[in-house]
Design an enzyme around this catalytic site. Structure first.
Site, PDB file in Angstrom:
ATOM      1  N   SER A 246      21.497 -16.654 -21.648  1.00 28.04           N
ATOM      2  CA  SER A 246      22.585 -15.816 -21.153  1.00 28.04           C
ATOM      3  C   SER A 246      23.921 -16.347 -21.645  1.00 28.04           C
ATOM      4  O   SER A 246      24.091 -17.567 -21.815  1.00 28.04           O
ATOM      5  CB  SER A 246      22.545 -15.863 -19.621  1.00 28.04           C
ATOM      6  OG  SER A 246      23.730 -15.339 -19.084  1.00 28.04           O
TER       7      SER A 246
ATOM      8  N   TYR B  87      22.137 -20.680 -11.218  1.00 27.64           N
ATOM      9  CA  TYR B  87      21.422 -19.774 -12.136  1.00 27.64           C
ATOM     10  C   TYR B  87      21.792 -20.104 -13.582  1.00 27.64           C
ATOM     11  O   TYR B  87      20.939 -20.299 -14.444  1.00 27.64           O
ATOM     12  CB  TYR B  87      21.762 -18.304 -11.818  1.00 27.64           C
ATOM     13  CG  TYR B  87      21.501 -17.386 -12.988  1.00 27.64           C
ATOM     14  CD1 TYR B  87      20.203 -17.054 -13.351  1.00 27.64           C
ATOM     15  CD2 TYR B  87      22.552 -16.889 -13.771  1.00 27.64           C
ATOM     16  CE1 TYR B  87      19.953 -16.253 -14.456  1.00 27.64           C
ATOM     17  CE2 TYR B  87      22.314 -16.089 -14.874  1.00 27.64           C
ATOM     18  CZ  TYR B  87      21.015 -15.774 -15.212  1.00 27.64           C
ATOM     19  OH  TYR B  87      20.782 -14.991 -16.315  1.00 27.64           O
TER      20      TYR B  87
ATOM     21  N   LYS C 258      19.548 -21.783 -17.023  1.00 31.42           N
ATOM     22  CA  LYS C 258      19.487 -21.302 -18.419  1.00 31.42           C
ATOM     23  C   LYS C 258      19.920 -22.426 -19.372  1.00 31.42           C
ATOM     24  O   LYS C 258      19.306 -22.644 -20.415  1.00 31.42           O
ATOM     25  CB  LYS C 258      20.390 -20.073 -18.605  1.00 31.42           C
ATOM     26  CG  LYS C 258      19.914 -18.831 -17.846  1.00 31.42           C
ATOM     27  CD  LYS C 258      18.660 -18.257 -18.454  1.00 31.42           C
ATOM     28  CE  LYS C 258      18.135 -17.057 -17.700  1.00 31.42           C
ATOM     29  NZ  LYS C 258      16.818 -16.595 -18.167  1.00 31.42           N
TER      30      LYS C 258
ATOM     31  N   ASN D  76      26.003  -8.407 -21.461  1.00 29.82           N
ATOM     32  CA  ASN D  76      25.684  -7.616 -20.261  1.00 29.82           C
ATOM     33  C   ASN D  76      24.839  -6.388 -20.595  1.00 29.82           C
ATOM     34  O   ASN D  76      25.388  -5.368 -21.049  1.00 29.82           O
ATOM     35  CB  ASN D  76      26.977  -7.203 -19.558  1.00 29.82           C
ATOM     36  CG  ASN D  76      27.686  -8.388 -18.923  1.00 29.82           C
ATOM     37  OD1 ASN D  76      28.044  -9.348 -19.602  1.00 29.82           O
ATOM     38  ND2 ASN D  76      27.867  -8.341 -17.617  1.00 29.82           N
TER      39      ASN D  76
HETATM   40  C1  WQD Z   1      30.261  -7.367 -14.547  1.00 24.94           C
HETATM   41  C2  WQD Z   1      31.715  -7.145 -14.144  1.00 24.94           C
HETATM   42  C3  WQD Z   1      32.252  -8.194 -12.057  1.00 24.94           C
HETATM   43  C4  WQD Z   1      29.563  -5.797  -9.575  1.00 24.94           C
HETATM   44  C5  WQD Z   1      25.822 -11.590 -14.594  1.00 24.94           C
HETATM   45  C6  WQD Z   1      25.257 -12.935 -14.975  1.00 24.94           C
HETATM   46  C7  WQD Z   1      24.827 -12.910 -16.399  1.00 24.94           C
HETATM   47  C8  WQD Z   1      23.869 -11.791 -16.678  1.00 24.94           C
HETATM   48  C9  WQD Z   1      24.299 -10.489 -16.103  1.00 24.94           C
HETATM   49  C10 WQD Z   1      21.601 -11.818 -15.746  1.00 24.94           C
HETATM   50  C11 WQD Z   1      32.374  -8.391 -13.563  1.00 24.94           C
HETATM   51  C12 WQD Z   1      32.342  -6.695 -11.920  1.00 24.94           C
HETATM   52  C13 WQD Z   1      30.273  -6.366 -10.620  1.00 24.94           C
HETATM   53  C14 WQD Z   1      30.252  -4.938  -8.673  1.00 24.94           C
HETATM   54  C15 WQD Z   1      32.285  -5.287  -9.916  1.00 24.94           C
HETATM   55  N1  WQD Z   1      22.577 -12.241 -16.381  1.00 24.94           N
HETATM   56  N2  WQD Z   1      31.613  -6.124 -10.768  1.00 24.94           N
HETATM   57  N3  WQD Z   1      31.584  -4.713  -8.882  1.00 24.94           N
HETATM   58  O1  WQD Z   1      28.680 -11.229 -13.681  1.00 24.94           O
HETATM   59  O2  WQD Z   1      29.167 -10.471 -16.052  1.00 24.94           O
HETATM   60  O3  WQD Z   1      26.920 -11.299 -15.449  1.00 24.94           O
HETATM   61  O4  WQD Z   1      24.795 -10.630 -14.775  1.00 24.94           O
HETATM   62  O5  WQD Z   1      21.023 -11.125 -15.274  1.00 24.94           O
HETATM   63  O6  WQD Z   1      24.273 -14.114 -16.728  1.00 24.94           O
HETATM   64  O7  WQD Z   1      26.260 -13.908 -14.800  1.00 24.94           O
HETATM   65  O8  WQD Z   1      27.627  -9.085 -14.634  1.00 24.94           O
HETATM   66  O9  WQD Z   1      27.353  -6.771 -13.836  1.00 24.94           O
HETATM   67  O10 WQD Z   1      27.575  -8.630 -12.139  1.00 24.94           O
HETATM   68  O11 WQD Z   1      29.561  -7.969 -13.485  1.00 24.94           O
HETATM   69  O12 WQD Z   1      33.478  -5.038 -10.030  1.00 24.94           O
HETATM   70  O13 WQD Z   1      29.678  -4.407  -7.711  1.00 24.94           O
HETATM   71  O14 WQD Z   1      31.720  -6.185 -13.083  1.00 24.94           O
HETATM   72  O15 WQD Z   1      33.273  -8.833 -11.330  1.00 24.94           O
HETATM   73  O16 WQD Z   1      33.728  -8.345 -13.963  1.00 24.94           O
HETATM   74  P1  WQD Z   1      28.226 -10.574 -14.912  1.00 24.94           P
HETATM   75  P2  WQD Z   1      27.966  -8.071 -13.462  1.00 24.94           P
END
Ligand code: WQD
Length: 342
Positions: free
Chosen positions: A129, A154, A158, A184
């Site tokens: 990741s 987490y 990795k 993502n």
């Molecule tokens: C994306 C953006 C949030 C939810 C994580 C892991 C990564 C990968 C994917 C595994 C950010 C914002 C999110 C919400 C929001 N691995 N957000 N409202 O955090 O970049 O990555 O998941 O599965 O290793 O760290 O992804 O989709 O959670 O967030 O505003 O309800 O959306 O703050 O800016 P992230 P995400």
């Protein structure tokens, strides 16, 4: 052993990325075997893949911490390579129950590598990741960016697995290992037949947006509106899950070059904010998506995105599908399957 000499064991094959990988693997003529402990998935996804492709997939409900169970699968099938998707991946949960995360992700992976070695299988692709890069020293992240300053258990699982793989390759020359650092993943298969099916409340942005569009949730909570970004919301590199899955086909080809250990970013290189993602989805579904800006989520970074040029150069892989494709395919999946695989 060449990757084509046997079948590919897909751990976590019932999950979001794993199930999309099954489709592209079967389309590319590989035989597959699935191992999954169904901790965040159901075999409904694999059933759908079998229906889509007309091929049957040997499927095992097995936990990687059950080494004997893993050995049984290797004894029953001629496995020539492993794509290791299986992992616990909820960042917040990993902070609350770190031992569970370390045991599942680390012990599970070590068991898998042990059993591979016992059976003379040395071709391995690992789902890592972008989280291993931690706080950006520069952007976009390329593969030379320092790693290890992860902000949660987490991410550290990795990172630690990457270290184990590097040590293993240095010690034992038989191994061919490709570490793929995902940015993502978003979207779904364009057929609308398979997609992301989180059990319980989704943690990631895109499934949240999609569930608001179908009326399952009231509003999107935008986690932070005061970041140092153009519109104040978090910026990420979203890539279509089918593009991501296709990257694994190119990685399998690379393994056959006896590549030793290689590491590649899989991303688009194009950053988008949370509000841009909401707007793009509104355009696709033709509905207003209500949202509310709330506090930042602990451990979130303001901005990160990939330099994907090494994967282009060495794997001949490039993300081809646009943000619009991601939204359209996600919307098709969500509207055709409001209750996921149930
Ligand atoms: C994306 C953006 C949030 C939810 C994580 C892991 C990564 C990968 C994917 C595994 C950010 C914002 C999110 C919400 C929001 N691995 N957000 N409202 O955090 O970049 O990555 O998941 O599965 O290793 O760290 O992804 O989709 O959670 O967030 O505003 O309800 O959306 O703050 O800016 P992230 P995400």
């Amino acid at each position: 052993m060449s990757v084509r000499d046997g079948c590919i064991l897909v751990t976590g094959g019932a999950g979001y990325v794993g199930s999309h990988a099954l489709v592209v693997l079967l389309e590319a003529g590989y035989s597959v075997v699935v191992l999954d402990n169904l901790s965040n998935s159901t075999f409904g996804s694999v059933t759908r893949v079998q229906e889509m492709t007309g091929q049957s997939i040997p499927t095992y409900n097995c936990d990687l911490c059950d080494k004997k169970g893993v050995e049984d699968i290797f004894s029953k099938h001629k496995i020539s390579g492993v794509i290791h998707f299986a992992s616990l991946k909820a960042v917040g949960m990993s902070v609350e129950i770190p031992l569970v995360y370390y045991r599942q992700n680390l012990v599970g992976t070590i068991n898998l590598l042990d059993v591979m070695k016992e059976h003379g299988v040395y071709n391995f692709i690992f789902s890592s990741s972008a989280t291993v890069y931690g706080d950006p020293k520069y952007l976009p992240y390329d593969e030379k960016h320092p790693t290890g300053s992860c902000t949660n258990p987490y991410g550290r699982t990795k990172y630690f697995i990457e270290c184990i793989l590097r040590d293993l390759c240095a010690a034992e020359k038989e191994w061919n290992i490709i570490i793929l650092r995902y940015f993502n993943p978003a979207g779904a298969h364009p057929s609308g037949i398979i997609g992301e099916a989180p059990i319980g409340d989704p943690h990631n942005l895109m499934p949240n947006i999609a569930q608001v569009a179908t009326g399952k949730r009231k509003e999107v909570l935008v986690l932070g509106g005061d970041y140092d970004t153009p519109d104040g919301t978090g910026v990420r590199d979203y890539l279509h899950v089918v593009d991501l899955a296709s990257g694994h086909i190119e990685a399998l080809k690379k393994l056959d070059e006896k590549c030793g250990l290689k590491t590649y970013n899989l991303g688009t290189g194009k950053p988008h904010s949370v509000l841009e993602m909401i707007k793009a989805f509104e355009k696709t579904c033709g509905k207003k998506i209500p949202y509310r800006i709330v506090e930042r989520r602990a451990g979130d970074l303001p901005t990160f995105y990939a330099d994907p040029s090494l994967a282009h150069k060495e794997l001949n892989w490039k993300a081809e599908r646009s943000l619009q494709h991601m939204c359209e395919d996600l919307w098709r999946w969500q509207s055709m399957n409001p209750n996921n695989y149930n």
